[in-house]
Design a protein around this motif. Structure first.
Motif, PDB file in Angstrom:
ATOM      1  N   PHE A   1      30.352 -24.816   4.192  1.00 20.51           N
ATOM      2  CA  PHE A   1      29.105 -24.948   3.995  1.00 20.51           C
ATOM      3  C   PHE A   1      27.829 -24.690   5.081  1.00 20.51           C
ATOM      4  O   PHE A   1      26.768 -24.158   4.947  1.00 20.51           O
ATOM      5  N   CYS A   2      28.417 -25.080   6.086  1.00 26.19           N
ATOM      6  CA  CYS A   2      27.239 -25.002   7.216  1.00 26.19           C
ATOM      7  C   CYS A   2      26.963 -23.558   7.668  1.00 26.19           C
ATOM      8  O   CYS A   2      26.048 -22.794   8.020  1.00 26.19           O
ATOM      9  N   TRP A   3      28.260 -22.718   7.802  1.00 24.65           N
ATOM     10  CA  TRP A   3      28.180 -21.307   8.124  1.00 24.65           C
ATOM     11  C   TRP A   3      27.523 -20.599   6.933  1.00 24.65           C
ATOM     12  O   TRP A   3      27.060 -19.539   7.384  1.00 24.65           O
ATOM     13  N   LEU A   4      27.568 -21.028   5.672  1.00 20.59           N
ATOM     14  CA  LEU A   4      26.788 -20.249   4.698  1.00 20.59           C
ATOM     15  C   LEU A   4      25.457 -20.131   5.146  1.00 20.59           C
ATOM     16  O   LEU A   4      24.706 -19.506   4.575  1.00 20.59           O
ATOM     17  N   ILE A   5      24.869 -21.646   5.353  1.00 23.25           N
ATOM     18  CA  ILE A   5      23.796 -21.662   5.557  1.00 23.25           C
ATOM     19  C   ILE A   5      22.982 -20.947   6.767  1.00 23.25           C
ATOM     20  O   ILE A   5      21.992 -20.146   6.644  1.00 23.25           O
ATOM     21  N   LEU A   6      24.003 -20.605   7.709  1.00 19.30           N
ATOM     22  CA  LEU A   6      23.327 -19.998   8.974  1.00 19.30           C
ATOM     23  C   LEU A   6      23.486 -18.497   8.581  1.00 19.30           C
ATOM     24  O   LEU A   6      22.687 -17.693   9.045  1.00 19.30           O
ATOM     25  N   VAL A   7      24.787 -17.873   7.975  1.00 16.64           N
ATOM     26  CA  VAL A   7      24.817 -16.640   7.698  1.00 16.64           C
ATOM     27  C   VAL A   7      23.517 -16.041   6.717  1.00 16.64           C
ATOM     28  O   VAL A   7      23.126 -14.910   7.173  1.00 16.64           O
ATOM     29  N   VAL A   8      23.521 -16.787   5.699  1.00 15.90           N
ATOM     30  CA  VAL A   8      22.314 -16.175   4.643  1.00 15.90           C
ATOM     31  C   VAL A   8      21.042 -16.225   5.333  1.00 15.90           C
ATOM     32  O   VAL A   8      20.069 -15.688   5.279  1.00 15.90           O
TER      33      VAL A   8
ATOM     34  N   THR B   1      20.213 -16.094   8.464  1.00 10.45           N
ATOM     35  CA  THR B   1      19.907 -15.236   9.606  1.00 10.45           C
ATOM     36  C   THR B   1      20.376 -13.557   9.351  1.00 10.45           C
ATOM     37  O   THR B   1      20.481 -12.883  10.034  1.00 10.45           O
ATOM     38  N   SER B   2      20.459 -13.408   7.926  1.00 14.53           N
ATOM     39  CA  SER B   2      20.858 -12.152   7.285  1.00 14.53           C
ATOM     40  C   SER B   2      19.715 -11.120   7.368  1.00 14.53           C
ATOM     41  O   SER B   2      18.792 -11.168   6.524  1.00 14.53           O
ATOM     42  N   GLY B   3      19.328 -10.721   8.486  1.00 11.70           N
ATOM     43  CA  GLY B   3      18.318  -9.581   8.554  1.00 11.70           C
ATOM     44  C   GLY B   3      16.993 -10.259   9.013  1.00 11.70           C
ATOM     45  O   GLY B   3      16.937 -11.648   8.976  1.00 11.70           O
ATOM     46  N   LYS B   4      16.022  -9.370   9.207  1.00 11.65           N
ATOM     47  CA  LYS B   4      14.577  -9.889   9.677  1.00 11.65           C
ATOM     48  C   LYS B   4      14.096 -10.721   8.303  1.00 11.65           C
ATOM     49  O   LYS B   4      12.997 -11.719   8.350  1.00 11.65           O
ATOM     50  N   THR B   5      14.426 -10.357   7.200  1.00  9.18           N
ATOM     51  CA  THR B   5      13.799 -11.410   5.931  1.00  9.18           C
ATOM     52  C   THR B   5      14.750 -12.334   5.738  1.00  9.18           C
ATOM     53  O   THR B   5      14.279 -13.279   4.894  1.00  9.18           O
ATOM     54  N   GLY B   6      15.755 -12.735   6.455  1.00  8.88           N
ATOM     55  CA  GLY B   6      16.203 -14.128   6.290  1.00  8.88           C
ATOM     56  C   GLY B   6      15.518 -15.065   6.663  1.00  8.88           C
ATOM     57  O   GLY B   6      14.460 -15.069   7.335  1.00  8.88           O
ATOM     58  N   ILE B   7      15.394 -16.348   6.031  1.00 11.29           N
ATOM     59  CA  ILE B   7      14.484 -17.304   5.914  1.00 11.29           C
ATOM     60  C   ILE B   7      14.498 -17.889   7.137  1.00 11.29           C
ATOM     61  O   ILE B   7      13.146 -18.310   7.471  1.00 11.29           O
ATOM     62  N   LEU B   8      15.483 -17.916   8.044  1.00 12.25           N
ATOM     63  CA  LEU B   8      15.191 -18.593   9.244  1.00 12.25           C
ATOM     64  C   LEU B   8      14.812 -17.513  10.322  1.00 12.25           C
ATOM     65  O   LEU B   8      13.826 -17.975  10.985  1.00 12.25           O
ATOM     66  N   ASN B   9      15.300 -16.303  10.271  1.00  9.75           N
ATOM     67  CA  ASN B   9      14.571 -15.399  11.000  1.00  9.75           C
ATOM     68  C   ASN B   9      13.112 -14.878  10.857  1.00  9.75           C
ATOM     69  O   ASN B   9      12.175 -14.730  11.792  1.00  9.75           O
ATOM     70  N   SER B  10      12.714 -14.954   9.535  1.00 15.51           N
ATOM     71  CA  SER B  10      11.410 -14.507   9.180  1.00 15.51           C
ATOM     72  C   SER B  10      10.534 -15.527   9.599  1.00 15.51           C
ATOM     73  O   SER B  10       9.438 -15.101  10.011  1.00 15.51           O
ATOM     74  N   SER B  11      10.775 -16.732   9.566  1.00 14.51           N
ATOM     75  CA  SER B  11       9.821 -17.681  10.099  1.00 14.51           C
ATOM     76  C   SER B  11       9.585 -17.706  11.258  1.00 14.51           C
ATOM     77  O   SER B  11       8.594 -17.762  11.889  1.00 14.51           O
ATOM     78  N   LEU B  12      10.617 -17.710  12.418  1.00 15.83           N
ATOM     79  CA  LEU B  12      10.542 -17.649  13.620  1.00 15.83           C
ATOM     80  C   LEU B  12       9.868 -16.615  13.949  1.00 15.83           C
ATOM     81  O   LEU B  12       9.055 -16.662  15.292  1.00 15.83           O
ATOM     82  N   LEU B  13      10.247 -15.134  13.551  1.00 11.72           N
ATOM     83  CA  LEU B  13       9.574 -13.873  14.152  1.00 11.72           C
ATOM     84  C   LEU B  13       8.144 -13.877  13.860  1.00 11.72           C
ATOM     85  O   LEU B  13       7.437 -13.434  14.622  1.00 11.72           O
ATOM     86  N   THR B  14       7.339 -14.635  12.884  1.00  9.94           N
ATOM     87  CA  THR B  14       5.970 -14.522  12.566  1.00  9.94           C
ATOM     88  C   THR B  14       5.384 -15.962  12.876  1.00  9.94           C
ATOM     89  O   THR B  14       4.145 -15.795  12.754  1.00  9.94           O
ATOM     90  N   PHE B  15       6.273 -16.792  13.476  1.00  5.50           N
ATOM     91  CA  PHE B  15       5.729 -18.285  13.618  1.00  5.50           C
ATOM     92  C   PHE B  15       4.830 -18.499  12.249  1.00  5.50           C
ATOM     93  O   PHE B  15       3.599 -18.909  12.382  1.00  5.50           O
ATOM     94  N   GLU B  16       5.494 -18.474  10.986  1.00  6.11           N
ATOM     95  CA  GLU B  16       4.895 -18.732   9.846  1.00  6.11           C
ATOM     96  C   GLU B  16       4.130 -19.952   9.624  1.00  6.11           C
ATOM     97  O   GLU B  16       4.463 -21.019  10.059  1.00  6.11           O
ATOM     98  N   ILE B  17       2.902 -20.032   9.067  1.00  8.34           N
ATOM     99  CA  ILE B  17       2.320 -21.117   8.769  1.00  8.34           C
ATOM    100  C   ILE B  17       1.752 -21.133   7.409  1.00  8.34           C
ATOM    101  O   ILE B  17       1.812 -20.053   6.792  1.00  8.34           O
ATOM    102  N   GLU B  18       1.288 -22.242   6.732  1.00  7.73           N
ATOM    103  CA  GLU B  18       0.944 -22.494   5.559  1.00  7.73           C
ATOM    104  C   GLU B  18      -0.405 -22.428   5.320  1.00  7.73           C
ATOM    105  O   GLU B  18      -1.105 -23.276   5.536  1.00  7.73           O
ATOM    106  N   GLY B  19      -0.922 -21.105   4.761  1.00  5.91           N
ATOM    107  CA  GLY B  19      -2.490 -21.236   4.601  1.00  5.91           C
ATOM    108  C   GLY B  19      -3.180 -21.120   5.668  1.00  5.91           C
ATOM    109  O   GLY B  19      -2.884 -20.873   6.833  1.00  5.91           O
ATOM    110  N   LEU B  20      -4.624 -20.828   5.796  1.00  4.21           N
ATOM    111  CA  LEU B  20      -5.481 -20.622   6.846  1.00  4.21           C
ATOM    112  C   LEU B  20      -6.537 -21.879   6.965  1.00  4.21           C
ATOM    113  O   LEU B  20      -7.540 -21.848   7.495  1.00  4.21           O
TER     114      LEU B  20
END
Length: 326
Positions: free
Chosen positions: A235-242, A244-263
């Motif tokens: 279960f833990c590996w499933l979360i990590l693999v999904v 970090t699956s590419g730049k659009t993966g939820i973990l990678n995309s958030s960290l790469l852009t330092f995503e914020i909520e609204g302006l």
């Protein structure tokens, strides 16, 4: 074999996260496969890191074969405790600093304190995340190394205080800003996600069982061992693999852009709330390895107890008629 499997899982986790960093932050090709092309030397290097890690684990297990599984379990759990402490101190410091920056900006005081140029930089999520937040994470790592408390109580106290101030400012002074509610949400997320591993270790989670309570020590160890390997770790590996699956993966995309909520005038921590999913998976994976080691130590009848809250109705020798020295 148990020690080899456990330490190999930890080494693969470390290499996996390091390769993900090299691939999506520094443009390396990744370790998806190796070929004979000279231009893919970095790909070969990333791929070979897994082999080097496995070789190192095999050498360690072969040299240190006289160490008990329970002793190595304690080493793993101490390291995981350090990671959890770092997370808690990080969110505590980042929450306070980001709250102060949002308050000063909302009241028009930030420019007069830090100047126009720095105030504009602090308004950019890339600058604040990279230089402010990451610096605070480094400070939290130092604090976590100096203190031995996990930090759950401090974070819980700060959540209560922030919620109390939010209610008073809203209903007594009719004053409310976006960053006030953001702070409470930001502190609630790691309290549950990063605290799961700590709760499992301290038997603080809810355990609903029908047969488990009446099992003897060896049977409980086998149940915990198979549960960790077959249910918890995948279960833990499933979360990590999904994640970090590419730049659009939820973990990678958030960290790469330092995503914020609204302006609006909220906190710049939305990307961290996403990263907490990865923190949850990594710390729980390490904790499951510790559970595996402790469970097999019970099966092998090593001295000591894995769970301090367990109480045996019979003596330990009745479960382990033959002493096993390792």
């Amino acid at each position: 074999m148990v020690r080899l499997f456990g330490w190999a899982s930890l080494s693969v986790l470390a290499v996996f996260l390091f390769n993900n960093y090299l691939t999506y932050w520094h443009g390396w090709p990744g370790a998806s496969g190796a070929n004979a092309d000279v231009t893919s030397a970095r790909e070969w290097l990333q791929f070979s890191l897994y082999g080097a890690a496995m070789l190192g684990v095999a050498i360690y297990v072969g040299i240190a074969n006289n160490r008990s599984i329970r002793q190595e379990r304690e080493w793993i759990l101490r390291f995981n405790s350090y990671l959890i402490r770092t997370v808690f101190w990080s969110v505590l410091l980042i929450g306070i600093v980001d709250f102060l920056l949002a308050f000063l900006r909302g009241e028009g005081l930030l420019i007069s304190i830090v100047g126009t140029e720095l105030a504009e930089l602090l308004h950019k999520n890339q600058f604040r995340g990279l230089y402010v937040h990451m610096s605070l994470v480094g400070a939290a790592a130092v604090i976590a190394a100096k203190t031995k408390t996990i930090g759950v109580t401090w974070l819980s106290l700060m959540i209560v205080v922030s919620e109390l101030l939010l209610v008073m400012s809203r209903f007594v002074f009719s004053y409310e800003q976006d960053y006030m509610a953001d702070l409470v949400r930001f502190w609630f997320a790691p309290l549950f996600l990063a605290g799961c591993a700590y709760a499992m270790r301290e038997e603080g989670h809810v355990r609903i069982d029908v047969l488990y309570a009446d099992f003897n020590k060896k049977s409980k160890g086998l149940v915990n061992a198979f549960g960790s390997v077959l249910l918890g770790m995948p279960f833990c590996w499933l979360i990590l693999v999904v994640g970090t699956s590419g730049k659009t993966g939820i973990l990678n995309s958030s960290l790469l852009t330092f995503e914020i909520e609204g302006l609006g005038n909220g906190l710049y921590v939305f990307y961290l709330m996403t990263v907490f999913l990865g923190v949850f998976a990594a710390t729980m994976l390490i904790e499951f390895i510790g559970v595996l080691f402790g469970a097999m130590a019970d099966v092998y009848c090593e001295p000591g107890r894995t769970h301090p809250v367990w109480r045996w109705r019979r003596t330990e020798s009745s479960y382990c008629p033959t002493a096993v020295s390792r």
